[in-house]
Write an enzyme that holds these catalytic residues in place. Structure first.
Site, PDB file in Angstrom:
ATOM      1  N   HIS A 128      63.347  91.116 -60.405  1.00 39.91           N
ATOM      2  CA  HIS A 128      62.435  90.682 -59.501  1.00 39.91           C
ATOM      3  C   HIS A 128      62.109  90.941 -58.672  1.00 39.91           C
ATOM      4  O   HIS A 128      62.227  91.674 -57.627  1.00 39.91           O
ATOM      5  CB  HIS A 128      64.270  89.761 -59.847  1.00 39.91           C
ATOM      6  CG  HIS A 128      64.019  88.199 -59.153  1.00 39.91           C
ATOM      7  ND1 HIS A 128      63.593  87.000 -59.369  1.00 39.91           N
ATOM      8  CD2 HIS A 128      63.882  87.795 -57.456  1.00 39.91           C
ATOM      9  CE1 HIS A 128      63.001  86.316 -58.352  1.00 39.91           C
ATOM     10  NE2 HIS A 128      63.377  86.520 -57.233  1.00 39.91           N
ATOM     11  N   SER A 129      60.964  89.783 -58.213  1.00 40.91           N
ATOM     12  CA  SER A 129      60.191  90.379 -57.333  1.00 40.91           C
ATOM     13  C   SER A 129      59.679  91.418 -57.684  1.00 40.91           C
ATOM     14  O   SER A 129      58.940  92.042 -58.341  1.00 40.91           O
ATOM     15  CB  SER A 129      61.211  89.740 -55.723  1.00 40.91           C
ATOM     16  OG  SER A 129      60.035  89.503 -54.670  1.00 40.91           O
ATOM     17  N   MET A 130      59.767  92.293 -56.175  1.00 44.20           N
ATOM     18  CA  MET A 130      59.835  93.588 -55.971  1.00 44.20           C
ATOM     19  C   MET A 130      60.173  94.543 -56.639  1.00 44.20           C
ATOM     20  O   MET A 130      59.140  95.357 -58.038  1.00 44.20           O
ATOM     21  CB  MET A 130      60.080  94.267 -54.394  1.00 44.20           C
ATOM     22  CG  MET A 130      59.472  95.812 -54.351  1.00 44.20           C
ATOM     23  SD  MET A 130      59.502  96.656 -53.133  1.00 44.20           S
ATOM     24  CE  MET A 130      61.633  97.042 -53.620  1.00 44.20           C
TER      25      MET A 130
END
Length: 233
Positions: free
Chosen positions: A72-74
């Site tokens: 998730h995200s980074m």
């Protein structure tokens, strides 16, 4: 052996992000939250590729069993680059990439360079994205305890430059919040440049941290996907 689901955290996050996932997804998968190198007092990293190299070494033999990556995200960027590294060294790829809340890596990072933002501006931006619980930034220890690691992680994202690698052969499923102020549907669909098999883009209700605020909607999508990859030969 059950399918292994390696879960990569967002910037500033850690394994606790996924602490409830095993109960929600069992018996379809064994959830393996990933502790990123450079946390917990160890030396940090200045670029994504160095972090991924260290992570590849740490996970080692754990990646010989059938597995899937979720990031998730980074964490989505890290999962993708780890898969690219493993392909380059002739080792098994994950059966699938599950990429959440991050723009395709040839696009600009979702947040601007953090060195241009003071603490108050950075906290306000994260709060607008849904990434800071109400009241937490008002605690006196918040800037000293949380922001340095978060800034380091965000620097990795903004400093990344796409390596223009060929598309990965493993299927990818992309997820995002329909009210995410950082990453929209266009940026999610652009992942089709990086995989030969973009198998779906799932927009779920919520902001950038939809998976924390309403996780069950994500689990309803993940359960049948994971059953499919657990059964694959």
């Amino acid at each position: 052996m059950p399918l292994q689901l390696f879960c990569f955290p967002h910037a500033g996050g850690g394994p606790t992000t996924y602490r409830h996932w095993h109960r929600a997804l069992n018996p379809h998968v064994s959830v393996r939250p990933v502790h990123l190198p450079g946390r917990g007092g160890r030396a940090g990293f200045t670029d994504v590729e160095s972090l991924v190299a260290a992570l590849d070494s740490e996970l080692g033999e754990q990646l010989t069993a059938p597995h899937v990556f979720f990031g998730h995200s980074m964490g989505a960027l890290v999962a993708y680059r780890l898969a690219c590294r493993r392909r380059a060294t002739g080792r098994p790829l994950p059966r699938a990439l599950l990429l959440s809340g991050y723009a395709a890596p040839h696009l600009p990072a979702p947040l601007p360079p953090v060195d241009d933002l003071d603490d108050a501006t950075l906290i306000a931006m994260l709060r607008a994205a849904g990434g800071v619980p109400a009241g937490l930034p008002d605690l006196p220890e918040f800037p000293a305890h949380h922001l340095p690691a978060l800034r380091d992680d965000l620097r990795l994202c903004t400093g990344y430059r796409d390596a223009a690698d060929p598309p990965l052969s493993c299927p990818a499923h992309v997820f995002g919040g329909d009210a995410d102020p950082l990453v929209g549907e266009r940026e999610l669909r652009a992942w089709d440049r990086h995989t030969a098999r973009l198998s779906g883009v799932h927009l779920l209700a919520g902001d950038h941290f939809y998976l924390d605020h309403a996780p069950e909607q994500l689990f309803r999508v993940l359960r049948p996907l994971l059953r499919r990859y657990a059964a694959a030969e």
